[in-house]
Design a protein around this motif. Structure first.
Motif: not given
Length: 291
Positions: A30-42
């Motif tokens: 899984i490549k993890y980045g972008g919004n998913a990495m900057e929003n606490e709930a995500l």
């Protein structure tokens, strides 16, 4: 009301069961980045997805980016970010910041997120255990020469022994996209391409690229899925796939052509996107297979 809730839960679990059975013992990168990495709930929903995958017998391997975090620290240090053909020019000083942010701050935050959600994670960069051997990325200029953008690299090879050892354990590897050449010189590498290379050497069941879009769309704005590599090539040729999506698609295509069963480009802005893509009939993004 409670009865309905229980019924829905049972339905979800029975829909997930065949997928859990099919993918037990399989590797998913899984490549993890972008919004998913900057929003606490995500962030927490991502970590729980990864922990659940490991708990039901899959072998998740996380590769992460960190472009915004690098830009933020460079900015605070008063160092201007320069880009050529969409890639950050990386001199010695910038590379030190990249290593500090990717190998330190971001990597350890993901490790601790997974551990807070009940998993065991091990953070490493491509320099650890000789995991990623890199070479300098050559960028062609319009006059036929190459443009020097400093310590930006591409993957030359991946040390499969390190990854196989971790996959066989109860530890989830979390990889920062930094590699080194034979002289030990560090290189910043695009995280999508590191994830693709890792998936290829592991002959992974899936390569999942989290993005900031809902998936690959046709010209009418509808999400395309169930694509073969031939169909993707046709969509590139007719201009449906263009711009920033091109490198992601090429990475996904290369993986399925090199033996990864399927690649997925999914919306990281959706809570539990990884689980929804793997364990439900509908999924939440674009699925690409070789045939």
């Amino acid at each position: 009301m409670e009865h309905n809730k229980a019924h829905n839960t049972a339905h979800i679990l029975t829909e997930a069961l065949p997928y859990i059975q099919r993918f037990a013992g399989k590797t998913v990168v899984i490549k993890y980045g972008g919004n998913a990495m900057e929003n606490e709930a995500l962030k927490n929903s991502f970590a729980r997805d990864i922990v659940l995958m490991k708990a039901v017998g899959m072998h998740p391997v996380v590769v992460h980016g960190g472009g915004p975090q690098i830009a933020d620290l460079l900015n605070r240090l008063g160092k201007e970010s320069k880009f050529i053909q969409g890639m950050r020019v990386t001199d010695n000083e910038t590379m030190s910041v990249v290593e500090m942010v990717l190998g330190g701050l971001v990597n350890k935050e993901i490790v601790s997120l997974i551990q807070r959600n009940g998993g065991k994670a091990l953070g490493l960069t491509g320099k650890d255990g000789g995991l990623i051997k890199a070479r300098k990325l050559e960028i062609p200029a319009e006059n036929g020469d190459t443009v020097d953008i400093g310590q930006v690299g591409e993957v030359e090879s991946v040390n499969i022994e390190v990854l196989e050892m971790l996959a066989a354990s109860d530890v989830i590897p979390v990889i920062a996209p930094i590699g080194a050449d034979d002289e030990g010189r560090a290189y910043n590498i695009n995280a999508d391409f590191v994830a693709g290379a890792v998936a290829e050497v592991l002959k992974a069941e899936k390569l999942i690229l989290l993005t900031n879009v809902a998936g690959l769309k046709d010209k009418q704005g509808e999400i395309l899925t169930g694509l073969t590599s031939a169909r993707v090539q046709a969509l590139i040729a007719d201009g449906t796939i263009y711009g920033g999506m091109l490198p992601k698609i090429q990475c996904a295509l290369s993986a399925v052509e090199q033996g990864v069963t399927s690649s997925h480009i999914i919306d990281g802005r959706v809570a539990h996107a990884v689980l929804l893509e793997i364990l439900t009939d509908k999924g939440v993004g674009t699925l690409i297979t070789h045939q």
